[in-house]
Scaffold this motif. Structure first.
Motif, short mmCIF file in Angstrom:
data_model
loop_
_atom_site.label_atom_id
_atom_site.label_comp_id
_atom_site.label_asym_id
_atom_site.label_seq_id
_atom_site.Cartn_x
_atom_site.Cartn_y
_atom_site.Cartn_z
N MET A 106 0.82 -1.19 0.00
CA MET A 106 0.00 0.00 0.00
C MET A 106 0.86 1.26 0.00
SD MET A 106 -3.09 -0.11 -0.33
CE MET A 106 -4.70 -0.32 0.21
N LYS A 107 2.01 1.15 0.65
CA LYS A 107 2.90 2.30 0.70
C LYS A 107 3.36 2.68 -0.71
CE LYS A 107 7.50 2.75 1.97
NZ LYS A 107 8.62 2.43 2.82
N GLY B 265 0.50 4.34 -2.59
CA GLY B 265 0.36 5.70 -2.12
C GLY B 265 1.43 6.61 -2.69
N LEU C 157 -2.42 7.51 1.86
CA LEU C 157 -1.99 6.12 1.85
C LEU C 157 -0.52 5.99 2.23
CD1 LEU C 157 -3.74 4.71 -1.34
CD2 LEU C 157 -4.26 4.17 1.04
N LEU D 133 -0.14 6.64 6.03
CA LEU D 133 -0.72 5.59 6.86
C LEU D 133 0.14 4.33 6.89
CD1 LEU D 133 -4.53 5.77 6.06
CD2 LEU D 133 -3.39 6.37 8.21
N TYR D 134 0.77 4.00 5.76
CA TYR D 134 1.48 2.74 5.65
C TYR D 134 3.00 2.89 5.59
CZ TYR D 134 -3.02 0.63 4.83
OH TYR D 134 -4.31 0.19 4.97
N ARG D 135 3.55 4.05 5.91
CA ARG D 135 4.98 4.24 5.75
C ARG D 135 5.81 3.48 6.77
NH1 ARG D 135 6.03 10.30 8.08
NH2 ARG D 135 4.90 9.94 10.00
N ASN D 136 5.28 3.23 7.96
CA ASN D 136 6.07 2.54 8.99
C ASN D 136 5.76 1.04 9.10
OD1 ASN D 136 7.40 4.87 9.75
ND2 ASN D 136 5.76 5.46 11.14
N ARG D 137 4.88 0.55 8.27
CA ARG D 137 4.54 -0.88 8.32
C ARG D 137 5.45 -1.65 7.39
NH1 ARG D 137 -2.00 -0.92 8.59
NH2 ARG D 137 -2.16 0.58 10.27
N ASP D 138 5.72 -2.89 7.78
CA ASP D 138 6.59 -3.74 6.95
C ASP D 138 5.82 -4.53 5.95
OD1 ASP D 138 8.86 -2.83 8.15
OD2 ASP D 138 8.82 -4.39 9.68
#
Length: 61
Positions: free
Chosen positions: A1-2, A5, A53, A56-61
């Motif tokens: 998703m990152k 986005g 997007l 929201l998803y920048r720190n998720r792996d």
């Protein structure tokens, strides 16, 4: 998703800048049919969605 986005953010940002230089994206010319205000709103919406997007998803792996 990152990545989605980031892609939308880049496309949206470039699509905001190109009309100021007298150019357009070929695949976004259909939005000009509804007038200037709506086309700028769609471009801004694409950019805002991409930023949302990405943030929201920048720190998720």
């Amino acid at each position: 998703m990152k990545e989605l986005g980031l892609g939308l953010l880049i496309i949206g940002f470039v699509s905001l800048l190109l009309p100021l230089l007298g150019m357009k994206f070929m695949f976004l010319t259909w939005i000009d049919q509804w007038g200037s205000t709506v086309s700028w709103a769609i471009r801004g919406g694409i950019t805002a969605l991409g930023l949302l997007l990405f943030m929201l998803y920048r720190n998720r792996d």
